[in-house]
Design an enzyme around this catalytic site. Structure first.
Site, short mmCIF file in Angstrom:
data_model
loop_
_atom_site.label_atom_id
_atom_site.label_comp_id
_atom_site.label_asym_id
_atom_site.label_seq_id
_atom_site.Cartn_x
_atom_site.Cartn_y
_atom_site.Cartn_z
N ASP A 50 0.82 -1.22 0.00
CA ASP A 50 0.00 0.00 0.00
C ASP A 50 0.85 1.27 0.00
O ASP A 50 2.01 1.26 0.43
CB ASP A 50 -0.89 0.04 1.25
CG ASP A 50 -2.06 -0.91 1.18
OD1 ASP A 50 -2.10 -1.74 0.25
OD2 ASP A 50 -2.92 -0.84 2.08
N HIS B 132 3.75 -2.34 3.03
CA HIS B 132 3.73 -0.98 2.50
C HIS B 132 5.03 -0.66 1.76
O HIS B 132 6.11 -1.02 2.23
CB HIS B 132 3.55 0.04 3.63
CG HIS B 132 2.22 -0.06 4.32
ND1 HIS B 132 1.94 -1.03 5.26
CD2 HIS B 132 1.09 0.68 4.19
CE1 HIS B 132 0.69 -0.87 5.69
NE2 HIS B 132 0.15 0.15 5.06
#
Length: 215
Positions: free
Chosen positions: A33, A174
């Site tokens: 992400d 991430h």
């Protein structure tokens, strides 16, 4: 059936959200992400290329706008691009507008559209779920949280994944947001440990085709 503890909001269990595949096959999906980030995303991509792993990246439209060359690289190297809104607004006050903005940035850079949408923080109401569905996207959450966003240390990030993984899991990592050095250092060991346990790593679209629970 084994019950796995989920780190996402309870709505993850609601019809219409995709947080795991119901399968006995030892197969999982790595998802990233908050990118693309000009420093950390290339480091993540280098490791995935070296390990011959394809993953799914939930990009922010704002970051995509600034780094279209990274979107091109993602697609060229066989990765999948998901939609993570434009500005990472947790309340998603401009939900459809931000989704469409991000999709336009992805399409401008790659000629492909986004299929999966991951709400910032995994937060969404039932009404928002319907809006996303009506906008032609599938809400994709996760079932294993690396908690790399806490920067808890490389070993802890690896343990958070490897000790909680199960067949059909969607793993949250991430590659943007802020400094992701720990994630980059943990990625290789995560991939190696999963493979040592017999897992195969695929994109979200590939994982979905293996779901025995698809209606």
């Amino acid at each position: 059936m084994i019950q796995h503890s989920l780190t996402t909001p309870s709505l993850v269990r609601a019809p219409g959200t995709y947080y795991m595949a119901h399968t006995q096959e030892k197969v999982v999906a790595l998802t990233f992400d908050d990118g693309p980030d000009p420093i950390d995303s290339p480091a993540v991509l280098d490791i995935l290329k070296e390990k011959e792993v394809r993953a799914t990246f939930f990009v922010l439209g704002q970051a995509a706008q600034s780094n279209p060359f990274l979107l091109k690289r993602l697609v060229k190297e066989g990765h999948e691009i998901g939609n993570h809104s434009f500005n990472h607004d947790y309340q998603q006050r401009r939900l459809v507008e931000e989704m469409n903005q991000t999709d336009r940035e992805v399409f401008a850079a790659t000629g492909t559209h986004t299929y999966f949408y991951r709400p910032p923080g995994g937060f969404l109401s039932k009404n928002q779920l319907e809006i996303i569905k009506n906008n032609g996207h599938i809400v994709a959450l996760w079932s294993v949280d690396s908690k790399d966003w806490r920067n808890p240390g490389v070993k802890q990030i690896v343990d958070n994944v490897v000790k909680n993984v199960f067949p059909g899991a969607i793993i949250l990592l991430h590659d943007g947001g802020y400094q992701r050095t720990q994630t980059v250092k943990a990625l290789g060991p995560i991939i190696d440990a999963l493979r040592n346990q017999g897992y195969r790593l695929v994109t979200l679209s590939e994982l979905k085709t293996m779901d025995s629970d698809i209606k």
